[in-house]
Design an enzyme around this catalytic site. Structure first.
Site, PDB file in Angstrom:
ATOM      1  N   ARG A  37     -20.064   3.546  -1.625  1.00 24.61           N
ATOM      2  CA  ARG A  37     -19.167   2.832  -2.537  1.00 24.61           C
ATOM      3  C   ARG A  37     -18.675   3.803  -3.608  1.00 24.61           C
ATOM      4  O   ARG A  37     -17.557   3.715  -4.092  1.00 24.61           O
ATOM      5  CB  ARG A  37     -19.855   1.623  -3.189  1.00 24.61           C
ATOM      6  CG  ARG A  37     -18.930   0.953  -4.203  1.00 24.61           C
ATOM      7  CD  ARG A  37     -19.300  -0.449  -4.676  1.00 24.61           C
ATOM      8  NE  ARG A  37     -20.676  -0.828  -4.539  1.00 24.61           N
ATOM      9  CZ  ARG A  37     -21.673  -0.448  -5.345  1.00 24.61           C
ATOM     10  NH1 ARG A  37     -21.425   0.347  -6.378  1.00 24.61           N
ATOM     11  NH2 ARG A  37     -22.910  -0.840  -5.120  1.00 24.61           N
ATOM     12  N   TYR A  95       6.879  -7.392  -7.603  1.00 24.03           N
ATOM     13  CA  TYR A  95       6.320  -7.762  -6.303  1.00 24.03           C
ATOM     14  C   TYR A  95       5.564  -9.092  -6.472  1.00 24.03           C
ATOM     15  O   TYR A  95       4.832  -9.274  -7.449  1.00 24.03           O
ATOM     16  CB  TYR A  95       5.374  -6.646  -5.857  1.00 24.03           C
ATOM     17  CG  TYR A  95       4.539  -7.009  -4.658  1.00 24.03           C
ATOM     18  CD1 TYR A  95       5.122  -7.160  -3.407  1.00 24.03           C
ATOM     19  CD2 TYR A  95       3.174  -7.215  -4.777  1.00 24.03           C
ATOM     20  CE1 TYR A  95       4.351  -7.506  -2.314  1.00 24.03           C
ATOM     21  CE2 TYR A  95       2.399  -7.560  -3.683  1.00 24.03           C
ATOM     22  CZ  TYR A  95       2.997  -7.702  -2.455  1.00 24.03           C
ATOM     23  OH  TYR A  95       2.245  -8.047  -1.375  1.00 24.03           O
ATOM     24  N   ASP A 129       4.227   1.158 -10.939  1.00 24.17           N
ATOM     25  CA  ASP A 129       4.024   0.918  -9.507  1.00 24.17           C
ATOM     26  C   ASP A 129       5.064   1.765  -8.769  1.00 24.17           C
ATOM     27  O   ASP A 129       6.265   1.484  -8.812  1.00 24.17           O
ATOM     28  CB  ASP A 129       4.210  -0.580  -9.225  1.00 24.17           C
ATOM     29  CG  ASP A 129       3.992  -0.936  -7.749  1.00 24.17           C
ATOM     30  OD1 ASP A 129       4.126  -0.044  -6.891  1.00 24.17           O
ATOM     31  OD2 ASP A 129       3.726  -2.122  -7.470  1.00 24.17           O
ATOM     32  N   LYS A 183       2.106   1.009   2.310  1.00 27.25           N
ATOM     33  CA  LYS A 183       3.533   1.151   2.606  1.00 27.25           C
ATOM     34  C   LYS A 183       3.854   2.594   3.000  1.00 27.25           C
ATOM     35  O   LYS A 183       3.414   3.040   4.027  1.00 27.25           O
ATOM     36  CB  LYS A 183       4.338   0.666   1.394  1.00 27.25           C
ATOM     37  CG  LYS A 183       3.810  -0.651   0.779  1.00 27.25           C
ATOM     38  CD  LYS A 183       3.937  -1.844   1.678  1.00 27.25           C
ATOM     39  CE  LYS A 183       3.181  -3.083   1.199  1.00 27.25           C
ATOM     40  NZ  LYS A 183       3.455  -3.534  -0.152  1.00 27.25           N
TER      41      LYS A 183
HETATM   42  C1  LIG Z   1       2.784  -4.359  -1.153  1.00 28.88           C
HETATM   43  C2  LIG Z   1       2.969  -4.089  -2.572  1.00 28.88           C
HETATM   44  C3  LIG Z   1       1.911  -4.246  -3.496  1.00 28.88           C
HETATM   45  C4  LIG Z   1       0.557  -4.781  -3.088  1.00 28.88           C
HETATM   46  O1  LIG Z   1      -0.120  -3.883  -2.254  1.00 28.88           O
HETATM   47  P1  LIG Z   1      -1.150  -4.346  -1.108  1.00 28.88           P
HETATM   48  O2  LIG Z   1      -1.527  -3.055  -0.482  1.00 28.88           O
HETATM   49  O3  LIG Z   1      -0.409  -5.281  -0.203  1.00 28.88           O
HETATM   50  O4  LIG Z   1      -2.274  -5.031  -1.806  1.00 28.88           O
HETATM   51  C5  LIG Z   1       2.152  -3.930  -4.808  1.00 28.88           C
HETATM   52  N1  LIG Z   1       3.364  -3.497  -5.228  1.00 28.88           N
HETATM   53  C6  LIG Z   1       4.390  -3.323  -4.373  1.00 28.88           C
HETATM   54  C7  LIG Z   1       5.703  -2.832  -4.884  1.00 28.88           C
HETATM   55  C8  LIG Z   1       4.239  -3.625  -3.030  1.00 28.88           C
HETATM   56  O5  LIG Z   1       5.272  -3.482  -2.199  1.00 28.88           O
END
Ligand SMILES: *Cc1c(COP(=O)(O)O)cnc(C)c1O
Length: 379
Positions: free
Chosen positions: A46, A98, A170, A195
């Site tokens: 962990r 998001y 983000d 992504k």
């Molecule tokens: C998908 C996404 C998230 C969340 O991420 P997960 O890996 O699905 O938990 C946060 N911000 C943006 C811009 C996203 O596209």
């Protein structure tokens, strides 16, 4: 070192015990100690894991940060950042986030006494109107999902510094190939690694990149205490994905540009949202803070009709109808019923997220095939 070289090499060293060029998948929960407390720096996975360490170093290097942390998902990374706060603290953030970020803010952390201001960030000076002595964090997304709005990171950082407030960005849509928010003054960069960084639609993971030692230490403590860690096999997959990030992103951008231009001239399309258009309200900021404009394109139909957008999406042969984005394969999403279903309709309409809006994640296929697919579906 240039970005391309870092993408291939950062964090990855030949394995000391065998010389293996690829970082092995250390699929182990624990490590044998010689005598209690006498170990090689690894006690329990962990907390410590060599595959995870390699990926953290790679992501930190790409973001020009000192520290990287990886999490079980993007939302787990967001969760850790908000846990830096205490009841009574306030966060200023955008009004088209998001959907999952909006949900964790409003449905989880609001109940813990943290207050969120969802505001228009097209002009970051608007932040000043909401700052008070309880403000502890500015959270932004740029480009935004799915409206492709651009937020001035440097401008937000100047305001954050002046008020001694943390700035988190983000960076999922842009990736460090297109922009590095730490260089523009952000304190924390967050990724849904799921992504573009992973890039192959086979992993769910999150990450943070940080420069400040103390903030990094606090976040690592939260991560280890709360436990939302990522596993070694997933770390390996992402290490592999990152090696081609620059190549994939270059193609995503090239294809995204052509798809945006095609849609912009289509008689059935109302509006195309893509920051590369000179008519985009923050095109100049995009040009300044991003290297290119990415592979995400959203559009609405002339007739704002959900059924019409459903019919188009059902007809796609190449664009896969799916949540998520950033994979090598093209994907189409209907935000108002899929990724952003948790955002109330009136809030969606305020920011232009109409029922007919379709979000495309333009992949790295041949762009002529992609455009033909759009053509047959729209016709
Ligand atoms: C998908 C996404 C998230 C969340 O991420 P997960 O890996 O699905 O938990 C946060 N911000 C943006 C811009 C996203 O596209």
């Amino acid at each position: 070192m240039h970005f391309d070289t870092k993408a291939v090499h950062a964090g990855v060293k030949p394995d000391p015990s065998t010389g293996a060029i690829m970082t092995p998948i250390f699929q182990t929960s624990t490590y044998v100690q010689k005598s209690p407390g006498d170990h090689k720096g690894f006690e329990y996975s962990r907390t410590q894991n060599p595959t995870k360490y390699a990926l953290q170093e790679s992501i930190a290097a790409l973001e020009n940060g000192k520290h990287g942390l990886i999490f079980g998902s993007g939302l787990a990374a967001i969760d850790a950042v908000i846990k830096l706060l205490k009841p009574g603290d306030e966060v200023i953030t955008g009004n088209d986030l998001y959907g999952g970020t909006y949900r964790i803010f409003t449905k989880v952390f609001q109940d813990f006494g943290i207050k969120f201001h969802f505001i228009d960030l097209d002009d970051v000076s608007n932040i000043e109107n909401y700052i008070n002595e309880n403000t502890k964090l500015i959270w932004l997304e740029t480009p935004t999902n799915p409206m492709m709005n651009i937020v001035d990171i440097k401008g937000a950082a100047t305001i954050a510094k002046a008020h001694q407030v943390l700035l988190a960005v983000d960076n999922t849509f842009a990736t460090p190939y297109l922009q590095t928010p730490l260089d523009l003054g952000a304190d924390i960069v967050m990724h849904s690694v799921t992504k573009y960084l992973g890039g192959h639609s086979d992993v769910v993971m999150g990450a943070l990149a940080i420069n400040d030692d103390l903030i990094a230490e606090k976040l690592a403590f939260i991560q280890n205490s709360c436990g939302a860690v990522a596993g070694p096999f997933d770390s390996f997959l992402v290490l592999r994905g990152i090696k081609t990030l620059h190549l994939r992103m270059a193609r995503h951008c090239e294809n995204g540009k052509k798809v945006a231009a095609y849609l912009n001239n289509h008689p059935k399309v109302n509006k195309v949202y893509w920051p590369g258009f000179e008519s985009h309200p923050n095109h100049n900021i995009a040009k300044e803070q991003m290297k290119d404009f990415g592979g995400m394109v959203s559009f609405t139909l002339l007739e704002d009709d959900q059924q019409a957008s459903f019919r188009i999406m059902e007809r796609f042969k190449l664009f896969a109808l799916a949540e998520s984005l950033g994979g090598v394969e093209s994907m189409a999403n209907h935000p108002s019923t899929m990724t952003h279903a948790s955002v109330p309709r009136e809030d969606r309409y305020k920011v232009g997220l109409l029922d007919s809006l379709i979000r495309l994640s333009v992949g790295i296929e041949n762009v002529e095939n992609l455009i033909s697919d759009l053509e047959q579906a729209l016709d």
